[in-house]
Write a protein that holds these residues in place. Structure first.
Motif, PDB file in Angstrom:
ATOM      1  N   LEU A 129       9.520  -9.086   8.737  1.00  0.00           N
ATOM      2  CA  LEU A 129       9.119  -9.022  10.143  1.00  0.00           C
ATOM      3  C   LEU A 129      10.236  -8.425  10.993  1.00  0.00           C
ATOM      4  O   LEU A 129       9.989  -7.584  11.869  1.00  0.00           O
ATOM      5  CB  LEU A 129       8.740 -10.419  10.633  1.00  0.00           C
ATOM      6  N   ALA A 130      11.478  -8.840  10.732  1.00  0.00           N
ATOM      7  CA  ALA A 130      12.605  -8.254  11.462  1.00  0.00           C
ATOM      8  C   ALA A 130      12.706  -6.755  11.183  1.00  0.00           C
ATOM      9  O   ALA A 130      12.959  -5.956  12.097  1.00  0.00           O
ATOM     10  CB  ALA A 130      13.901  -8.958  11.073  1.00  0.00           C
ATOM     11  N   PRO A 134      -2.018 -13.455   8.644  1.00  0.00           N
ATOM     12  CA  PRO A 134      -2.258 -13.033   7.253  1.00  0.00           C
ATOM     13  C   PRO A 134      -1.093 -12.183   6.765  1.00  0.00           C
ATOM     14  O   PRO A 134      -0.670 -11.252   7.445  1.00  0.00           O
ATOM     15  CB  PRO A 134      -3.549 -12.207   7.348  1.00  0.00           C
ATOM     16  N   ARG A 135      -0.553 -12.521   5.606  1.00  0.00           N
ATOM     17  CA  ARG A 135       0.610 -11.802   5.093  1.00  0.00           C
ATOM     18  C   ARG A 135       0.190 -10.497   4.435  1.00  0.00           C
ATOM     19  O   ARG A 135       0.202 -10.338   3.213  1.00  0.00           O
ATOM     20  CB  ARG A 135       1.397 -12.681   4.115  1.00  0.00           C
ATOM     21  N   ARG A 136      -0.190  -9.550   5.290  1.00  0.00           N
ATOM     22  CA  ARG A 136      -0.527  -8.197   4.849  1.00  0.00           C
ATOM     23  C   ARG A 136       0.255  -7.220   5.726  1.00  0.00           C
ATOM     24  O   ARG A 136       0.386  -7.415   6.935  1.00  0.00           O
ATOM     25  CB  ARG A 136      -2.027  -7.927   4.965  1.00  0.00           C
ATOM     26  N   TYR A 137       0.730  -6.166   5.117  1.00  0.00           N
ATOM     27  CA  TYR A 137       1.533  -5.208   5.863  1.00  0.00           C
ATOM     28  C   TYR A 137       0.740  -4.561   6.997  1.00  0.00           C
ATOM     29  O   TYR A 137       1.304  -4.253   8.052  1.00  0.00           O
ATOM     30  CB  TYR A 137       2.089  -4.146   4.926  1.00  0.00           C
ATOM     31  N   ASP A 138      -0.582  -4.380   6.805  1.00  0.00           N
ATOM     32  CA  ASP A 138      -1.368  -3.744   7.861  1.00  0.00           C
ATOM     33  C   ASP A 138      -1.538  -4.637   9.088  1.00  0.00           C
ATOM     34  O   ASP A 138      -2.013  -4.188  10.132  1.00  0.00           O
ATOM     35  CB  ASP A 138      -2.737  -3.294   7.328  1.00  0.00           C
ATOM     36  N   GLN A 139      -1.135  -5.916   8.955  1.00  0.00           N
ATOM     37  CA  GLN A 139      -1.210  -6.835  10.096  1.00  0.00           C
ATOM     38  C   GLN A 139       0.044  -6.782  10.973  1.00  0.00           C
ATOM     39  O   GLN A 139       0.025  -7.244  12.119  1.00  0.00           O
ATOM     40  CB  GLN A 139      -1.401  -8.267   9.594  1.00  0.00           C
ATOM     41  N   LEU A 140       1.132  -6.246  10.442  1.00  0.00           N
ATOM     42  CA  LEU A 140       2.402  -6.332  11.159  1.00  0.00           C
ATOM     43  C   LEU A 140       2.404  -5.617  12.518  1.00  0.00           C
ATOM     44  O   LEU A 140       2.998  -6.141  13.476  1.00  0.00           O
ATOM     45  CB  LEU A 140       3.533  -5.820  10.276  1.00  0.00           C
ATOM     46  N   PRO A 141       1.764  -4.450  12.680  1.00  0.00           N
ATOM     47  CA  PRO A 141       1.734  -3.859  14.031  1.00  0.00           C
ATOM     48  C   PRO A 141       1.075  -4.783  15.061  1.00  0.00           C
ATOM     49  O   PRO A 141       1.554  -4.881  16.196  1.00  0.00           O
ATOM     50  CB  PRO A 141       0.932  -2.571  13.830  1.00  0.00           C
ATOM     51  N   HIS A 182      11.005  -5.209  -3.309  1.00  0.00           N
ATOM     52  CA  HIS A 182      10.647  -3.807  -3.529  1.00  0.00           C
ATOM     53  C   HIS A 182       9.478  -3.376  -2.648  1.00  0.00           C
ATOM     54  O   HIS A 182       9.522  -2.313  -2.012  1.00  0.00           O
ATOM     55  CB  HIS A 182      10.307  -3.600  -5.008  1.00  0.00           C
ATOM     56  N   ASP A 183       8.418  -4.189  -2.573  1.00  0.00           N
ATOM     57  CA  ASP A 183       7.242  -3.779  -1.809  1.00  0.00           C
ATOM     58  C   ASP A 183       7.542  -3.727  -0.318  1.00  0.00           C
ATOM     59  O   ASP A 183       7.065  -2.840   0.394  1.00  0.00           O
ATOM     60  CB  ASP A 183       6.042  -4.678  -2.104  1.00  0.00           C
ATOM     61  N   SER A 184       8.365  -4.664   0.180  1.00  0.00           N
ATOM     62  CA  SER A 184       8.738  -4.629   1.593  1.00  0.00           C
ATOM     63  C   SER A 184       9.599  -3.412   1.900  1.00  0.00           C
ATOM     64  O   SER A 184       9.445  -2.772   2.949  1.00  0.00           O
ATOM     65  CB  SER A 184       9.486  -5.908   1.983  1.00  0.00           C
ATOM     66  N   ALA A 185      10.520  -3.075   0.988  1.00  0.00           N
ATOM     67  CA  ALA A 185      11.342  -1.887   1.186  1.00  0.00           C
ATOM     68  C   ALA A 185      10.478  -0.636   1.244  1.00  0.00           C
ATOM     69  O   ALA A 185      10.707   0.256   2.076  1.00  0.00           O
ATOM     70  CB  ALA A 185      12.385  -1.779   0.074  1.00  0.00           C
ATOM     71  N   SER A 186       9.475  -0.551   0.369  1.00  0.00           N
ATOM     72  CA  SER A 186       8.573   0.603   0.378  1.00  0.00           C
ATOM     73  C   SER A 186       7.838   0.708   1.706  1.00  0.00           C
ATOM     74  O   SER A 186       7.697   1.797   2.272  1.00  0.00           O
ATOM     75  CB  SER A 186       7.565   0.486  -0.769  1.00  0.00           C
ATOM     76  N   PHE A 187       7.383  -0.431   2.222  1.00  0.00           N
ATOM     77  CA  PHE A 187       6.668  -0.425   3.505  1.00  0.00           C
ATOM     78  C   PHE A 187       7.586  -0.003   4.643  1.00  0.00           C
ATOM     79  O   PHE A 187       7.235   0.838   5.471  1.00  0.00           O
ATOM     80  CB  PHE A 187       6.083  -1.813   3.784  1.00  0.00           C
TER      81      PHE A 187
END
Length: 284
Positions: free
Chosen positions: A121-122, A262-269, A160-165
């Motif tokens: 998140l940061a 929900p812990r999905r990358y598309d939710q972060l925005p 790894h997946d967070s770094a890719s995002f």
């Protein structure tokens, strides 16, 4: 001044004669750290299968004995993100487990149990133009009516997946169940100046179906923040009471919220937008 780390010869972790008087347990039930007494004002903090740290506060001594296969960056991470905050709180400081970012309206801190997405998140905030201040330890310095969040190391430790995002590309290491360091950059800017803390967000388990942000009452905020504390000696009642009072003052000064999504990358925005709206408008 923090105690200067002295590194001894790498060695295996021999069995100790006494039982630990305290230990940290991960969300998965694994022992992350064990605390032993080794004399008056002296402690041994063992991170199983990683390193032992011998702390002697009377003569300002701090020595680390890593296992032979522990890397230098891993030892530095233990020192910076765990041992220094423990000592700092014992000596009257206020260090909590979390990440933080700087915004035009002040700093935002994200706290909670491991693997709840604090660093990601940061990093997402940083990628959106709000530089990160710290990724694992929120070091607070009282300043008048404010608490200043001190900048820490300009790195984010992510999977790894967070770094890719965050980077928009696969990082140059194998996908594994292990965090690696990603340096601050133009993509992930770092704030190198302290910032006044405006809001604290305690991260829930990620079971919410939508983004939820709920203001916590002072008593619940204190209870939640105490779970994020770094405590060297849980049997030292005067120091523990003093630490509780510091946390209570923080909870009575800075708004604390429970945050889940929900812990999905598309939710972060959308998460960033919701937090930014609260940060801009203040509490209703």
């Amino acid at each position: 001044m923090p105690l200067q780390l002295q590194t001894g010869e790498p060695r295996a972790q021999a069995p100790l004669p006494d039982r630990p008087f305290d230990h940290w347990v991960t969300a998965d039930g694994d022992v992350a750290a064990e605390f032993y007494r080794s004399g008056e004002g002296a402690f041994l903090v063992r991170f199983p299968d990683q390193a032992d740290f011998e702390i002697t506060l009377g003569n300002e001594s701090l020595r680390a004995f890593p296992l032979p296969d522990l890397s230098a960056p891993a030892l530095e991470t233990l020192y910076r993100n765990s041992v220094l905050p423990i000592i700092g709180n014992h000596l009257g400081g206020l260090n909590l487990h979390g990440s933080a970012v700087a915004t035009p309206h002040g700093a935002l801190a994200f706290m909670g149990l491991s693997r709840r997405g604090k660093t990601t998140l940061a990093g997402a905030f940083a990628a959106s133009g709000n530089p990160f201040l710290t990724e694992d330890t929120v070091a607070l310095e009282p300043s008048g009516s404010d608490y200043l969040v001190q900048p820490m190391r300009p790195v984010l430790r992510v999977f790894h997946d967070s770094a890719s995002f965050l980077l928009g590309d696969a990082p140059q290491w194998e996908d594994s169940d292990e965090k690696r360091e990603v340096d601050a950059s133009g993509t992930l800017p770092f704030a190198n100046e302290p910032s006044p803390l405006r809001h604290i967000f305690l991260l829930g388990p990620g079971e919410a179906e939508t983004i939820t942000i709920a203001r916590l009452g002072e008593a619940e905020a204190i209870a939640q923040l105490m779970q994020q504390a770094f405590v060297l000696d849980v049997e030292d009642k005067p120091r523990l009471r003093a630490h509780f009072e510091r946390v209570a003052k923080l909870a009575g000064t800075v708004p604390c919220h429970m945050l889940d999504y929900p812990r999905r990358y598309d939710q972060l925005p959308q998460v960033i937008a919701a937090i930014s709206t609260l940060n801009t408008q203040g509490d209703e």
